[in-house]
Write a protein that holds these residues in place. Sequence first.
Motif, short mmCIF file in Angstrom:
data_model
loop_
_atom_site.label_atom_id
_atom_site.label_comp_id
_atom_site.label_asym_id
_atom_site.label_seq_id
_atom_site.Cartn_x
_atom_site.Cartn_y
_atom_site.Cartn_z
N LYS A 2 0.83 -1.20 0.00
CA LYS A 2 0.00 0.00 0.00
C LYS A 2 0.87 1.26 0.00
N LYS A 3 2.03 1.20 0.67
CA LYS A 3 2.93 2.36 0.67
C LYS A 3 3.41 2.69 -0.74
N ALA A 64 -7.15 0.88 -5.95
CA ALA A 64 -8.43 0.18 -5.87
C ALA A 64 -8.37 -1.25 -6.42
N GLN A 65 -7.46 -1.51 -7.34
CA GLN A 65 -7.39 -2.81 -8.03
C GLN A 65 -5.99 -3.39 -7.88
N PRO A 66 -5.85 -4.51 -7.14
CA PRO A 66 -4.51 -5.08 -6.96
C PRO A 66 -4.01 -5.77 -8.23
N LEU A 70 -0.44 -2.33 -13.11
CA LEU A 70 -0.73 -0.92 -12.83
C LEU A 70 0.43 -0.27 -12.10
N GLY A 71 1.05 -1.02 -11.19
CA GLY A 71 2.26 -0.52 -10.52
C GLY A 71 3.39 -0.35 -11.51
N LEU A 72 3.50 -1.31 -12.42
CA LEU A 72 4.52 -1.22 -13.46
C LEU A 72 4.28 -0.01 -14.36
N LEU A 124 -8.96 -8.60 -16.06
CA LEU A 124 -10.32 -8.27 -15.62
C LEU A 124 -11.36 -8.80 -16.61
N TRP A 125 -11.06 -8.68 -17.89
CA TRP A 125 -11.98 -9.17 -18.92
C TRP A 125 -12.13 -10.68 -18.82
N ARG A 126 -11.01 -11.38 -18.65
CA ARG A 126 -11.07 -12.84 -18.51
C ARG A 126 -11.87 -13.25 -17.28
N HIS A 127 -11.65 -12.55 -16.19
CA HIS A 127 -12.38 -12.86 -14.94
C HIS A 127 -13.87 -12.59 -15.12
#
Length: 135
Positions: A2-3, A64-66, A70-72, A124-127
């Motif tokens: 989270k940091k 909001a989304q792990p 997105l971090g990359l 997300l689409w696959r899920h």
Amino acid sequence: MKKAKLFAIAFALFNGMVAVVASALASHALGHQSQAYQVAFDMAARMHLIHSLLMLVIARWWLAQPCASLGLSSLFLGLGILCFSFSIYSKLLIADSFLSRLTPLGGLFFMAGWLSPLLCLIDLWRHARSSASPS
């Protein structure tokens, strides 16, 4: 973890402020420079601001989304700002031609920053697709 996400948001906000300062510098303090100089500085500041905003959006999404991509993406956008915009600033403000060699690398980081979130969207689409499938 989270940091890291909060740091990405803070870094994006700080970079947005620096981009505004650079834009103000380009429009107010560099009037005595050549037109090409002003255009280059303004373009660096504009790219800096656009990618700071994108980094803020991506970092907020990451909070909001792990999703590791997105971090990359946040990392790539930050590196893009440093390599692209700051190399142009240094070339124009302090005549440092060595750092200007990083400008193309910054452009590649920007591209990677735009594309990395697609990996999260694919997941997300696959899920969503597998959740919607009848059992």
